[in-house]
Each structure stands twice: as structure tokens, then as C-alpha cells.
Design a protein around this motif. Sequence first.
Motif, PDB file in Angstrom:
ATOM      1  N   LEU A   6      -7.472-107.670  24.952  1.00 32.91           N
ATOM      2  CA  LEU A   6      -7.389-107.158  23.586  1.00 32.91           C
ATOM      3  C   LEU A   6      -7.310-105.639  23.551  1.00 32.91           C
ATOM      4  O   LEU A   6      -8.040-104.976  22.813  1.00 32.91           O
ATOM      5  CB  LEU A   6      -8.593-107.653  22.773  1.00 32.91           C
ATOM      6  CG  LEU A   6      -8.796-109.170  22.744  1.00 32.91           C
ATOM      7  CD1 LEU A   6     -10.028-109.524  21.918  1.00 32.91           C
ATOM      8  CD2 LEU A   6      -7.558-109.874  22.200  1.00 32.91           C
ATOM      9  N   ARG A  16     -13.443-107.722  20.033  1.00 30.75           N
ATOM     10  CA  ARG A  16     -12.421-106.898  19.382  1.00 30.75           C
ATOM     11  C   ARG A  16     -13.031-105.705  18.641  1.00 30.75           C
ATOM     12  O   ARG A  16     -12.477-104.597  18.656  1.00 30.75           O
ATOM     13  CB  ARG A  16     -11.622-107.772  18.418  1.00 30.75           C
ATOM     14  CG  ARG A  16     -10.396-107.118  17.835  1.00 30.75           C
ATOM     15  CD  ARG A  16      -9.718-108.066  16.858  1.00 30.75           C
ATOM     16  NE  ARG A  16      -9.240-109.269  17.512  1.00 30.75           N
ATOM     17  CZ  ARG A  16      -8.080-109.357  18.151  1.00 30.75           C
ATOM     18  NH1 ARG A  16      -7.296-108.294  18.236  1.00 30.75           N
ATOM     19  NH2 ARG A  16      -7.707-110.490  18.703  1.00 30.75           N
ATOM     20  N   ARG A  58     -11.961-107.132  27.143  1.00 31.13           N
ATOM     21  CA  ARG A  58     -11.649-105.700  27.132  1.00 31.13           C
ATOM     22  C   ARG A  58     -12.309-105.111  28.370  1.00 31.13           C
ATOM     23  O   ARG A  58     -13.387-105.556  28.783  1.00 31.13           O
ATOM     24  CB  ARG A  58     -12.157-105.009  25.861  1.00 31.13           C
ATOM     25  CG  ARG A  58     -11.411-105.464  24.611  1.00 31.13           C
ATOM     26  CD  ARG A  58     -12.035-104.901  23.348  1.00 31.13           C
ATOM     27  NE  ARG A  58     -11.839-103.456  23.253  1.00 31.13           N
ATOM     28  CZ  ARG A  58     -12.441-102.688  22.332  1.00 31.13           C
ATOM     29  NH1 ARG A  58     -13.314-103.219  21.486  1.00 31.13           N
ATOM     30  NH2 ARG A  58     -12.209-101.386  22.283  1.00 31.13           N
TER      31      ARG A  58
END
Length: 272
Positions: free
Chosen positions: A241, A170, A202
Motif C-alpha cells: 500500500l 493504510r 507497508r
Amino acid sequence: MDIHQETALTSHIIHAFTGRAFRGKYAKGNPAAVVMLKNWPAAQALLRISQILAQPVTAFLVERAEGYDIRWFSPDAEINLCGHGSLTAAACILETAEEDTVSLFSPHGNVVIDRADDDMRNSYRMKMPAWQGTRNQQNWQDAQRLGLTPADVFSTRDLVIVLDSEQQVRDYQPDFTLIKNLKNHHAVILTASQGKSGYVLRNFAPKIGINEDTATGSAQCSLAPYWLEKLGQENLEVHQLSSDGGYFRVSPAQEGLLFTVQAEKKATVSLA
């Protein structure tokens, strides 16, 4: 195909990989445009249409006896496999089709999608290929160039960097110039486990004009085989994310992977 022929087309805008709230936030998914064609024009014409539509991806379809041939374009380039573009294409077809299953064919892998008898609204099952990773010293060097100390790293079509925690995924601040300049990788994917029941990711793909993708189906072709084995589970929940978020459920299938996913139609757009 010239511009006059282009402007006779209709595009459907659909969001893929929407779904269950994660930490109070509903996953809005990844938008794509879907355009049906009678035959294939030059690649430059397809690229031009994708630029006019200005969606992250445009999926182009030509019907054939067994299903549909499919190609995917970002506004910058053709893409060699796109999960969310495949899902939006199938959702568009199944909206009016009597059949429950759609087969999509491309040189980079075939995708089979059908309506799911599931508790998720507008849900579908997608069968996609499973990619096995390769490990080498160059992968570790590439991860270190990006300022990362991985728990593991391997490559498929993409460079997959496994981190120790969801928070590290994150918090990462990408340098898109560095990522774009890495050789031999379509995209860079960061991932970490989310307990014993799933994983997060991601996805960065500046080489095709997508700095950070919102919700990436093809990334699961690299990630799901790894995490299914690592976590020893038959079903995993996946959260991407990104700013809008993406949600997937993945499980092993014969000769590939099975995703249970959602898609929601947002608009129909004329190019006239």
C-alpha cells in the motif's frame, strides 16, 4: 575503480513488482538500476555509482560459472538482501540470455529467478528464503513506541507488526525518526490480512535511506510464512500500500518461497 572507470558503465532501469490493478490503480512497482561489472571494486565505488544513478536501489552483478554474484546498494548504504533489486537484475539478464533461469548468489541468501509461463505480462518466478519470526517482549514495546496496538508482533531481520485491518495499515502515519532509532531491526513492516486470500503491507526502512519502500520483495520473506500458515492457503495475493503500489503472488516452495511477479524495463542510462 576510479570515476573514469565508473563513467564507462551502462545502467538499465527496470521497475519490479508491477501488476494487477488494485481498487482501480495499477501497481507501478519499484524502480532499480542494474549494472554489470567484470570484477568487484571497493564498496565505496559501488556506493558512489548508486548515488550517481539516484535510484532507490542499484543491483551490481559479476558473472561466475554458476550464475552471478550480486550486491545491492541504496544511495545511503549497502543492503543485505533486496528482492526488487534481484528481480530487476534477472529481468535484465534474461532479456538477452538463451537460458530461462538465473541464479544470483550473495552472503545473505541466494535467489533463483526464471521466466514464468503465466497470464501476467513480463512475468517471472522468484525463489527466495522463508524467515521464521521470533517473539519477545521487546518487540511489543517497540510497536507501542510507534503508537501501535498490534494483533501480533514478531521479528526476523525486520520488525513485523500485524494489525487488525487493512485500513489501519493504510492510515498509519509513521515517525521516521522513531523508526530509525529502533535497535536491531533492518526495517519496520506493517501488515494485515486482506480477506482469506492475501495480505497487505507497508515497509519503512529509514536506516538505509528509504523512508517508505514502494514494493519490497525481501519483506515477503518475513510475511509470507506467517500468512500462509495463518490463512491456511497455498497461494496468496499481496498488495503493498505505497504511493505507487506493488503486487506479488506468493506460495510455499521447497526450502523457501516462490513469488510470481512482473518487471518492466523503462530505460538504459550511460554513466558517461
